[in-house]
Design a protein around this motif. Structure first.
Motif, mmCIF file in Angstrom:
data_model
loop_
_atom_site.group_PDB
_atom_site.id
_atom_site.type_symbol
_atom_site.label_atom_id
_atom_site.label_comp_id
_atom_site.label_asym_id
_atom_site.label_seq_id
_atom_site.Cartn_x
_atom_site.Cartn_y
_atom_site.Cartn_z
ATOM 1 N N ARG A 1 0.447 -1.383 0.419
ATOM 2 C CA ARG A 1 -0.106 0.177 -0.166
ATOM 3 C C ARG A 1 1.007 1.355 -0.069
ATOM 4 N NH1 ARG A 1 -3.735 -1.348 4.898
ATOM 5 N NH2 ARG A 1 -5.677 -2.341 4.278
ATOM 6 N N PRO A 2 0.460 2.276 -0.686
ATOM 7 C CA PRO A 2 1.315 3.057 -1.274
ATOM 8 C C PRO A 2 1.038 4.306 0.860
ATOM 9 C CG PRO A 2 -0.501 4.149 -2.318
ATOM 10 C CD PRO A 2 -0.551 2.298 -2.072
ATOM 11 N N ASP B 1 1.021 14.290 1.257
ATOM 12 C CA ASP B 1 -0.006 13.759 2.107
ATOM 13 C C ASP B 1 0.068 12.653 2.720
ATOM 14 O OD1 ASP B 1 -1.120 16.813 2.307
ATOM 15 O OD2 ASP B 1 -2.025 16.400 0.425
ATOM 16 N N TYR C 1 -5.990 4.826 6.187
ATOM 17 C CA TYR C 1 -6.959 3.002 5.528
ATOM 18 C C TYR C 1 -7.312 2.943 7.094
ATOM 19 C CZ TYR C 1 -3.223 2.908 2.084
ATOM 20 O OH TYR C 1 -2.814 3.191 0.931
ATOM 21 N N LYS D 1 1.592 15.133 6.846
ATOM 22 C CA LYS D 1 3.025 15.435 5.610
ATOM 23 C C LYS D 1 3.579 14.209 6.256
ATOM 24 C CE LYS D 1 1.882 18.697 2.983
ATOM 25 N NZ LYS D 1 1.637 18.624 1.370
ATOM 26 N N SER E 1 1.088 7.598 1.605
ATOM 27 C CA SER E 1 1.220 9.018 0.853
ATOM 28 C C SER E 1 1.027 9.577 -0.658
ATOM 29 C CB SER E 1 2.369 10.517 1.593
ATOM 30 O OG SER E 1 3.880 9.623 1.044
ATOM 31 N N ASN E 2 0.403 10.706 -0.705
ATOM 32 C CA ASN E 2 0.403 10.672 -2.210
ATOM 33 C C ASN E 2 1.416 11.516 -2.882
ATOM 34 O OD1 ASN E 2 0.171 13.677 -1.273
ATOM 35 N ND2 ASN E 2 -2.197 13.273 -1.703
ATOM 36 N N GLU E 3 1.429 12.367 -4.318
ATOM 37 C CA GLU E 3 2.043 12.929 -4.657
ATOM 38 C C GLU E 3 2.522 14.175 -4.070
ATOM 39 O OE1 GLU E 3 -0.300 14.967 -7.524
ATOM 40 O OE2 GLU E 3 0.998 13.066 -8.370
ATOM 41 N N ASN E 4 1.727 14.549 -3.324
ATOM 42 C CA ASN E 4 1.870 15.877 -2.335
ATOM 43 C C ASN E 4 2.297 15.754 -1.370
ATOM 44 O OD1 ASN E 4 0.839 17.606 -4.576
ATOM 45 N ND2 ASN E 4 -1.119 17.476 -3.418
ATOM 46 N N ILE F 1 -1.733 8.876 3.456
ATOM 47 C CA ILE F 1 -3.033 7.929 3.660
ATOM 48 C C ILE F 1 -3.622 7.386 4.400
ATOM 49 C CG2 ILE F 1 -4.110 6.804 1.765
ATOM 50 C CD1 ILE F 1 -2.348 7.790 -0.076
#
Length: 533
Positions: free
Chosen positions: A276-277, A284, A288, A348, A279-282, A286
Motif C-alpha cells: 500500500r502507498p 499527504d 486506511y 505530511k 502518501s500521495n504525490e504531495n 493516506i
C-alpha cells in the motif's frame, strides 16, 4: 472564550464518577477506580502528610519512584496542600540527584526504597513512597470532613538531560499550561469522556503527568501500564491514545506481523498490505481502515498514536500506517511541551507537522529552531548558570531548541542536531563525550567516537596506533570493565578499529587535535551499521 483554571482541579476530580483511573497494583492485579474514589485516596494521603508534617504549603516536596497509583496520590496530595511538587527522575544516580537538587531547598520527600538512605536526602524529611501511601487505608476520611485546599500552581520538572552529565536542569512548569496543552490535544484529536489514554512512561517525564492531569481535569479515562503490559495485553485496555517511543512501536509492529503469519493466507495478505502507498504525490499521509491484526494487538478504539522522545524510521512509520493505525509524529521539548505535530487535518510524511496551537516557530540564521509558547511555560533553569540560561531562553519568550530544521508550507522538518547528544531508540538522551573519555583511558586507544542515534544500543569507532595481534582482546577486556561502570543504555555493545589513526591530514582531527565526529561517522558508518545486524 473558554475559561478554566488549575485551581478547580480538585473539584473536578471529586465530582467525576463517570471516568476511571486504571492501574496494576503490586500483586499485578488490574484495578479500576472512579475519579471520585481516587479523590478520596488523595484526601487520605493529604491527611497523612499533615500528620507527619511533610509537603507543607510553600515548601518543595520530592516524589521519586516508578509510575504508580501511590505516586499519583502523593503528587496530587502535595499539590492540593500547597507544596511545590519536584518530580525527580527515578533513574538518577546518587551523583545526579546531589547535583540536580542542589540549591532547590527541598524540605520533604517520598522516594523509592533504593533512595531512602541517599546522601542527597540526608537533611530532608524522607519516607519510603509505597509504605507511606499504603498506610492511608486505615485513615478515616468521610466526605463530611472538611479539608482546606491550597492548590500549588507550579511544579518543578527536569530536562531529559544528558545522561552522562551529573546535572539534570530543573525548571518550573505552571500547571495552567498543562491544562491548556491537554485541552488543545483533546480538541485536535477528538478525545472525549468515553476515551481511554494509555500511559506507559515515567511521570518524572513531566508530559506524561500532564496527560494524567488532562484526564482528571477534562474528563477522559486514564490507564497506567508498563510497555511490557501493553505488548501483552494492549487490546484489553481498548486505548484511544498511546504516546510512546519508537522501540515500543517496533515491538508492536512485530506483534502485528506475527498475527498475520499465524492466520490463514496471512503471508499473502501481509504482502498486499505492505504494498500500500502511504502518501500521495504531495506528501499527504493516506489513512486506511484499521486491519484486524492491528485490532488484535491494540484494540479497535484508537484515535491517536504519537511517536515521541526520539525520531522514528520511515520503515516503521510506513508499516504502521499501512495497518491503518492512526499514527502521528510530533516534536517537542520539555521546556516548551509540544512544538509541532501532524494532525488529522494536516499530516505530511517525514515531517513533524505544523506548529502546535499556541506555539510560534522560526529559524535563526543557522537554521536552528526557535519556538515561543503562549501561555509561557519555562523561562529559566533553577539550577543552571547564567550562560546556560541565556543560551536557551532568549529575549521576548523565544526558546532555542538547539535542533536544526526546515519549514516548508508551514510544516516543520527536523534535519539535524546542533549538539552531539545521542537520542537512542528508547528516547534516552546520552552525552557521548564522557563515555568517549572512558574509552580513551584504555592504554591502546587514542581516540573514540560513540555511535547510536535512533539505535537500540551504542557502538563505537576506536582509533589506535598499535597493531599488536593481542590488541582486540585487550580492548575487549578493558571495555567489559568500563561497561560495568555505565548504565545499561550507555554501555558499548560493539566496536570497530579504524583502518588508520585519526589525523589532521585524514580529516578526522581538527588542527587543535579534536575529533571531527561527523567525518569519522561518515567514513565508518557502513561498518558501524553492520554491528546492528
Amino acid at each position: 472564550m473558554e475559561q478554566y483554571t488549575i485551581l478547580d482541579l480538585h473539584k473536578r476530580i471529586a465530582t467525576n464518577s463517570t471516568n476511571c483511573l486504571t492501574f496494576f497494583n503490586k500483586q499485578g492485579e488490574l484495578i479500576s477506580k472512579p475519579y471520585t474514589e481516587v479523590f478520596r485516596d488523595i484526601r487520605k494521603t493529604l491527611i497523612h502528610m499533615r500528620e507527619f508534617d511533610i509537603a507543607n504549603s510553600g515548601t518543595r516536596f520530592v516524589v521519586c519512584g516508578e509510575p504508580s497509583y501511590h505516586w499519583i496520590c502523593a503528587a496530587l496530595a502535595a499539590i492540593f496542600n500547597g507544596a511545590q511538587l519536584v518530580a525527580l527522575p527515578e533513574s538518577m544516580s546518587e551523583e545526579e540527584i546531589l547535583a540536580s537538587i542542589d540549591g532547590l531547598s527541598i524540605e520533604s520527600a517520598l522516594v523509592a526504597d533504593k533512595y531512602k538512605a541517599s546522601k542527597a536526602f540526608a537533611s530532608v524529611k524522607t519516607f519510603e513512597l509505597s509504605n507511606f501511601c499504603a498506610q492511608i487505608s486505615s485513615i478515616d476520611c468521610d466526605d463530611d470532613i472538611v479539608l482546606s485546599f491550597m492548590v500549588s500552581e507550579k511544579v518543578i520538572a527536569f530536562t531529559s538531560g544528558s545522561t552522562a552529565e551529573a546535572k539534570f536542569k530543573a525548571f518550573e512548569v505552571p500547571l495552567q499550561t498543562s491544562i491548556a496543552f491537554t485541552n488543545r490535544f483533546r480538541k485536535l484529536y477528538s478525545i472525549n469522556k468515553e476515551d481511554n489514554w494509555l500511559i506507559c512512561h515515567s511521570f518524572s517525564h513531566i508530559v506524561h503527568f500532564e496527560y494524567l492531569l488532562g484526564g482528571l481535569y477534562w474528563g477522559y479515562n486514564v490507564t497506567i501500564a508498563t510497555a511490557f503490559q501493553i505488548l501483552m495485553k494492549g487490546a484489553s485496555f481498548s486505548p484511544s491514545v498511546l504516546v510512546t517511543v519508537p522501540s515500543v512501536y517496533e515491538q508492536i509492529a512485530s506483534q502485528i506481523r506475527n498475527k498475520f503469519r499465524l492466520a490463514d493466507d496471512g503471508e499473502n495478505r501481509l504482502h498486499a498490505l505492505e504494498s500500500r502507498p502511504i502518501s500521495n504525490e504531495n506528501g499527504d499521509v493516506i489513512r486506511y481502515p484499521l486491519c484486524e491484526e492491528a485490532k488484535l494487538v491494540l484494540g479497535d478504539k484508537l484515535k491517536m498514536l504519537l511517536i515521541g522522545a526520539s525520531p522514528s524510521s520511515l520503515e516503521l512509520q510506513t508499516f504502521l500506517l499501512q495497518t491503518g493505525l492512526p499514527l502521528y509524529e510530533g516534536y517537542g521539548m520539555t521546556e516548551l511541551n509540544m512544538i509541532s505535530c501532524n494532525t488529522p487535518e494536516k499530516s505530511k510524511l517525514s515531517t513533524v507537522g505544523p506548529a502546535w496551537p499556541g506555539i510560534e516557530i522560526k529559524l535563526d540564521d543557522d537554521n536552528c529552531i526557535l519556538a515561543r509558547a503562549t501561555p509561557e511555560r519555562a523561562c529559566f533553569y533553577l539550577n543552571a548558570n547564567q550562560e546556560t540560561n541565556q543560551s536557551t531562553f532568549l529575549d521576548n519568550g523565544w526558546v532555542n531548541t538547539q535542533d536544526l530544521g526546515r519549514i516548508d508550507d508551514g510544516v516543520l522538518r527536523i534535519v539535524g542536531r546542533k549538539k552531539d547528544i545521542i537520542v537512542n531508540a528508547g528516547g534516552k538522551n546520552i552525552s557521548p563525550s564522557s563515555i568517549e573519555t572512558k574509552l580513551t583511558s584504555i592504554p591502546t586507544v587514542n581516540h573514540a567516537v560513540v555511535y547510536g542515534d535512533m539505535k537500540p544500543y551504542l557502538v563505537a569507532v576506536l582509533s589506535s596506533t598499535e597493531k599488536d595481534r593481542f590488541l582486540l582482546e585487550d580492548i575487549r577486556c578493558s571495555l567489559d570493565r568500563i561497561n560495568t561502570s555505565l548504565p545499561l543504555h550507555e554501555r558499548i555493545m560493539g566496536f570497530i578499529l579504524s583502518e588508520e589513526p585519526f589525523t589532521v591530514e585524514s580529516g578526522t582531527l581538527t588542527r587543535l587535535g579534536k575529533v571531527r565526529r561527523t567525518k569519522v561517522i561518515e567514513r565508518y558508518q557502513a561498518e558501524l551499521e553492520k554491528l546492528y545486524a
